[in-house]
Design an enzyme around this catalytic site. Structure first.
Site, PDB file in Angstrom:
ATOM      1  N   GLU A   1    -110.105 -97.587 116.154  1.00  0.00           N
ATOM      2  CA  GLU A   1    -110.196 -98.841 115.418  1.00  0.00           C
ATOM      3  C   GLU A   1    -110.809 -98.592 114.037  1.00  0.00           C
ATOM      4  OE1 GLU A   1    -112.267-103.249 116.005  1.00  0.00           O
ATOM      5  OE2 GLU A   1    -113.013-101.523 117.129  1.00  0.00           O
ATOM      6  N   HIS A   2    -111.949 -97.907 114.009  1.00  0.00           N
ATOM      7  CA  HIS A   2    -112.615 -97.530 112.761  1.00  0.00           C
ATOM      8  C   HIS A   2    -112.678 -96.009 112.670  1.00  0.00           C
ATOM      9  CE1 HIS A   2    -114.496-101.377 114.094  1.00  0.00           C
ATOM     10  NE2 HIS A   2    -114.424-101.705 112.815  1.00  0.00           N
TER      11      HIS A   2
ATOM     12  N   HIS B   1    -121.954-103.692 118.995  1.00  0.00           N
ATOM     13  CA  HIS B   1    -121.035-104.821 119.196  1.00  0.00           C
ATOM     14  C   HIS B   1    -120.844-105.167 120.668  1.00  0.00           C
ATOM     15  CE1 HIS B   1    -119.471-106.242 115.424  1.00  0.00           C
ATOM     16  NE2 HIS B   1    -119.229-105.029 114.994  1.00  0.00           N
TER      17      HIS B   1
ATOM     18  N   HIS C   1     -66.325-113.207 119.108  1.00  0.00           N
ATOM     19  CA  HIS C   1     -66.897-112.738 117.857  1.00  0.00           C
ATOM     20  C   HIS C   1     -65.781-112.339 116.881  1.00  0.00           C
ATOM     21  CE1 HIS C   1     -70.713-112.715 119.919  1.00  0.00           C
ATOM     22  NE2 HIS C   1     -71.347-112.220 118.864  1.00  0.00           N
TER      23      HIS C   1
ATOM     24  N   ASP D   1    -116.489-104.514 107.873  1.00  0.00           N
ATOM     25  CA  ASP D   1    -116.761-105.651 108.758  1.00  0.00           C
ATOM     26  C   ASP D   1    -116.949-106.945 107.976  1.00  0.00           C
ATOM     27  OD1 ASP D   1    -116.645-104.095 111.015  1.00  0.00           O
ATOM     28  OD2 ASP D   1    -118.814-103.797 111.159  1.00  0.00           O
TER      29      ASP D   1
ATOM     30  N   GLN E   1    -121.498 -99.800 115.011  1.00  0.00           N
ATOM     31  CA  GLN E   1    -120.384-100.298 115.822  1.00  0.00           C
ATOM     32  C   GLN E   1    -120.750-100.347 117.296  1.00  0.00           C
ATOM     33  OE1 GLN E   1    -118.039-101.736 114.401  1.00  0.00           O
ATOM     34  NE2 GLN E   1    -118.259-100.944 112.326  1.00  0.00           N
TER      35      GLN E   1
END
Length: 417
Positions: free
Chosen positions: A317-318, A252, A409, A350, A249
């Protein structure tokens, strides 16, 4: 990787490191978005020439069907098989995720239900060039197809042949050679060449993220993805496996965050050593070198409860939970995607396990999950009240209307008596 005790100060430092906004990116993106919104194609092609060094016009902005077919014919059978396998798994998960239509009788004479309808048109933004994210094409297009979206537009600057081959394989016919903030603006507002879409999906660099934030008041977006995050929580396990996931990761993005949380100092040191060893086998140009040096860490918690509290606060995230960690999984409340057991490499998520890799970052996993087919549909509520049901609900509605000072109403009920 640094080895640090998980103290309150360390926790605050780690969390604070993610709270940064790029003012220069927002300033540049704002200028580009405003220009494309005002001048349309002329601005779109101007910024594409200036930033991507591509000369585009209405005749070549779209990838032709012949190019798509040619790309498909040029790739290996192994690649095509990989696309089919991954797409099949993503499709199976998406099908299970899709919201269902239903109807119930709430009380006698009062029925409520839900209709599910796809978004009419979407734009899938895919980073292009040397590292075209073919997998992101599948992660955005397959759920859209399962949702029933009719019009799918892909925008990718300098799309690779692999990406074009996958697009052809997936039945995508509209691929525009545009990228950056200018592509986001074109999708959000439309130009003579690029049609406006109802919602934009897909990750990008900080300029693309800034542009998505800017247009979100006028065009729906999926989520604002920041730098990749990987957290591994374990007290024991295989250091080689753990190090490999952290490095995977980390490559990236130069700002990617990779953290190993453990209760064992010795095990933490073993993983840090393994990271150094595996990293030495990669080229210095690999972004993992830079991101691990700046944002990689081993955090030593006093106990499992403290480690879990940090993970839930960080909301990665992971998140990998190696070993026999199903009992730990029950304690996890916030994470984009969880990888359970020794053999669940984060790379499977992924590419091929079927779950989506477009995930919340920067702590957003505390309030939402990853991309799913639900993001491509609208759930429309339906109610039907019979005369009998009217008699039961009328006094309730009138009480609320008059308590809120909304006389019209109340009268809209009374007129039916």
């Amino acid at each position: 990787m640094r080895i640090l005790r998980l103290t309150k100060r360390t926790q605050e430092t780690v969390l604070k490191s993610r709270r940064h906004s790029s003012r220069d990116a927002e300033s540049v993106a704002s200028r580009i978005v405003d220009d494309v919104r005002r001048r349309g194609d002329r601005a779109l092609f101007f910024w594409t020439k200036r930033l991507d060094r591509l000369s585009l016009d209405p005749t070549n902005v779209w990838v032709s069907r012949a190019e798509l077919k040619s790309a498909h014919q040029s790739v290996s059978r192994a690649f095509t098989a990989a696309v089919d396998r991954a797409a099949g798994n993503i499709r199976a998960v998406s099908r299970r995720q899709k919201p269902q239509e239903w109807a119930i009788e709430v009380e006698p004479g009062v029925r409520a239900g839900q209709r599910v309808r796809p978004i009419e048109s979407i734009g899938c933004y895919l980073p292009g060039g040397r590292f075209s994210l073919v997998s992101t094409l599948l992660m955005t297009v397959v759920p859209a197809q399962e949702a029933g979206v009719r019009n799918i537009v892909v925008a990718s600057p300098q799309p690779s042949r692999s990406l074009l081959a996958a697009a052809e394989r997936m039945g995508v016919r509209s691929v525009a050679r545009v990228g950056g903030a200018q592509a986001i603006a074109a999708l959000a507002y439309g130009t003579r060449s690029i049609p406006r879409v109802d919602k934009i999906f897909g990750p990008g660099n900080r300029f693309v993220t800034a542009a998505k934030r800017l247009v979100s008041a006028d065009c729906a977006i999926d989520l604002l993805a920041g730098p990749t995050e990987a957290v591994v929580l374990a007290a024991s396990g295989n250091p080689r496996f753990i190090a490999a996931d952290l490095i995977a990761q980390a490559e990236h993005d130069r700002d990617a965050v990779s953290i190993f949380v453990t209760t064992s100092f010795e095990f933490g040191r073993a993983v840090a050593s393994e990271v150094e060893q595996q990293l030495s086998e990669l080229p210095k140009a690999n972004l993992a070198w830079r991101s691990l040096a700046s944002s990689g860490a081993v955090l030593i918690a006093r106990n499992l409860a403290e480690a879990v509290r940090f993970v839930n606060l960080f909301a990665p995230e992971h998140l990998s939970l190696p070993g026999k960690a199903k009992d730990v999984l029950d304690k996890i409340d916030s994470a984009g995607s969880v990888f359970l057991g020794d053999w669940s490499a984060q790379s499977f998520g992924d590419y091929a396990s079927g779950t989506n890799h477009v995930l919340p970052t920067g702590g957003a996993a505390r309030t939402r999950g990853g991309l799913s087919v639900s993001d491509f549909v609208k759930c429309i509520s339906v109610q039907e009240v019979s005369r009998k049901g009217f008699g039961r609900l009328a006094p309730v509605a009138q009480e609320f209307a008059r308590a809120e000072g909304l006389e019209a109403h109340a009268r809209s009920v009374e007129v039916r008596k």
